[in-house]
Structure formats: C-alpha cells, structure tokens
Design a protein around this motif. Structure first.
Motif, PDB file in Angstrom:
ATOM      1  N   PHE A 175       0.829  -1.198   0.000  1.00 47.77           N
ATOM      2  CA  PHE A 175       0.000   0.000   0.000  1.00 47.77           C
ATOM      3  C   PHE A 175       0.867   1.254   0.000  1.00 47.77           C
ATOM      4  O   PHE A 175       0.561   2.231  -0.693  1.00 47.77           O
ATOM      5  N   TYR A 176       1.961   1.228   0.748  1.00 49.73           N
ATOM      6  CA  TYR A 176       2.868   2.368   0.767  1.00 49.73           C
ATOM      7  C   TYR A 176       3.452   2.627  -0.625  1.00 49.73           C
ATOM      8  O   TYR A 176       3.517   3.771  -1.081  1.00 49.73           O
ATOM      9  N   LEU A 177       3.887   1.571  -1.310  1.00 48.58           N
ATOM     10  CA  LEU A 177       4.426   1.740  -2.655  1.00 48.58           C
ATOM     11  C   LEU A 177       3.381   2.295  -3.614  1.00 48.58           C
ATOM     12  O   LEU A 177       3.670   3.175  -4.423  1.00 48.58           O
ATOM     13  N   SER A 178       2.158   1.780  -3.538  1.00 49.52           N
ATOM     14  CA  SER A 178       1.123   2.279  -4.441  1.00 49.52           C
ATOM     15  C   SER A 178       0.778   3.725  -4.119  1.00 49.52           C
ATOM     16  O   SER A 178       0.481   4.511  -5.020  1.00 49.52           O
ATOM     17  N   HIS A 179       0.832   4.097  -2.853  1.00 49.23           N
ATOM     18  CA  HIS A 179       0.582   5.489  -2.477  1.00 49.23           C
ATOM     19  C   HIS A 179       1.704   6.396  -2.966  1.00 49.23           C
ATOM     20  O   HIS A 179       1.440   7.504  -3.447  1.00 49.23           O
ATOM     21  N   MET A 180       2.937   5.955  -2.849  1.00 53.46           N
ATOM     22  CA  MET A 180       4.057   6.766  -3.293  1.00 53.46           C
ATOM     23  C   MET A 180       4.108   6.903  -4.804  1.00 53.46           C
ATOM     24  O   MET A 180       4.650   7.866  -5.321  1.00 53.46           O
ATOM     25  N   HIS A 181       3.554   5.962  -5.530  1.00 56.31           N
ATOM     26  CA  HIS A 181       3.477   6.051  -6.985  1.00 56.31           C
ATOM     27  C   HIS A 181       2.262   6.845  -7.432  1.00 56.31           C
ATOM     28  O   HIS A 181       2.034   7.011  -8.620  1.00 56.31           O
ATOM     29  N   GLY A 182       1.481   7.322  -6.482  1.00 54.71           N
ATOM     30  CA  GLY A 182       0.324   8.148  -6.807  1.00 54.71           C
ATOM     31  C   GLY A 182      -0.860   7.376  -7.341  1.00 54.71           C
ATOM     32  O   GLY A 182      -1.686   7.913  -8.068  1.00 54.71           O
ATOM     33  N   LEU A 183      -0.984   6.117  -6.979  1.00 55.80           N
ATOM     34  CA  LEU A 183      -2.051   5.275  -7.514  1.00 55.80           C
ATOM     35  C   LEU A 183      -3.277   5.221  -6.625  1.00 55.80           C
ATOM     36  O   LEU A 183      -4.324   4.771  -7.062  1.00 55.80           O
ATOM     37  N   THR A 184      -3.182   5.679  -5.375  1.00 51.31           N
ATOM     38  CA  THR A 184      -4.309   5.551  -4.454  1.00 51.31           C
ATOM     39  C   THR A 184      -5.053   6.850  -4.239  1.00 51.31           C
ATOM     40  O   THR A 184      -6.005   6.885  -3.484  1.00 51.31           O
ATOM     41  N   SER A 185      -4.656   7.918  -4.880  1.00 48.68           N
ATOM     42  CA  SER A 185      -5.318   9.199  -4.702  1.00 48.68           C
ATOM     43  C   SER A 185      -6.565   9.262  -5.565  1.00 48.68           C
ATOM     44  O   SER A 185      -6.513   9.025  -6.762  1.00 48.68           O
ATOM     45  N   SER A 186      -7.707   9.570  -4.952  1.00 49.71           N
ATOM     46  CA  SER A 186      -8.942   9.662  -5.720  1.00 49.71           C
ATOM     47  C   SER A 186      -9.288  11.099  -6.069  1.00 49.71           C
ATOM     48  O   SER A 186     -10.208  11.343  -6.826  1.00 49.71           O
ATOM     49  N   ARG A 187      -8.570  12.059  -5.507  1.00 54.04           N
ATOM     50  CA  ARG A 187      -8.841  13.468  -5.786  1.00 54.04           C
ATOM     51  C   ARG A 187      -8.055  13.911  -7.003  1.00 54.04           C
ATOM     52  O   ARG A 187      -6.889  13.629  -7.129  1.00 54.04           O
TER      53      ARG A 187
END
Length: 112
Positions: A79-91
């Motif tokens: 989850f941290y990697l996906s967040h750092m790659h900008g994949l979890t942002s819905s805004r």
C-alpha cells in the motif's frame, strides 16, 4: 533487414501514440483499471514475498509467528508503494488551482 525510415505495420502497430510503455495509460484516459491492477499487484506481491521470507525465518528459527508479521508487513509495504506512486489518490484537481475554501472575497454583496 528492416528499413528504419519506413513506417509500416511492423513499426508501431502495437503502441498507442504518446504512450511510452505498454500498459501505461495515455493522457486521454484516466487509467483507472491499470492503476487498480497496479495497486492489487503491489499489495498481493508484497504479501506473497514477505510471507515467504517470514516462512523461511520461521523454519530456520523454529517459530510460528514471523510468517504473519511478514504478511502484514507486505500488505503495508504494498500500500505504501502504491501510495508513493500516486495510484491511491482519488482526488483530481482541475487545472493548477484547487477549489477555493472559506468565505467569499466579494464582501458579502451577494448575500440575501
């Protein structure tokens, strides 16, 4: 031998214009499916890899809990990697300016 100047069926038939790599969404699409699959892959891959590492350490040290800690660490790391790659942002901001917040700047002349 191929002619590098000739653009034919064998040249760029599988690549979309503007795409740098296969599977990467172009600027015209939002890439929601690809981003979701990337998040899924990061999290599941992290769980599998770190669970196997924990299983190996459990086998070496004779314990039974490190595999669970490895699975949890893999999920958090994915989850941290996906967040750092900008994949979890819905805004998504439209343009460079986010929406204004707070009271209006017109001095209340539109108030009824």
């Amino acid at each position: 031998m191929r002619n590098p100047k000739k653009r034919g069926a064998a040249g760029n038939s599988n690549r979309a214009h503007g795409s740098s790599a296969p599977g990467v969404a172009s600027e015209n699409t939002d890439g929601g499916y690809n981003a979701g699959m990337a998040v899924f892959s990061y999290i599941i891959g992290g769980i599998i890899v770190w669970s196997l590492i924990g299983w190996g350490l459990d086998f070496l040290w004779g314990t039974r809990w490190i595999v669970l800690a490895g699975a949890l660490l893999g999920a958090v790391g994915g989850f941290y990697l996906s967040h750092m790659h900008g994949l979890t942002s819905s805004r998504k901001n439209t343009g460079d300016r986010p929406a204004a917040g707070g009271p209006s700047q017109d001095g209340g002349t539109n108030a009824k």
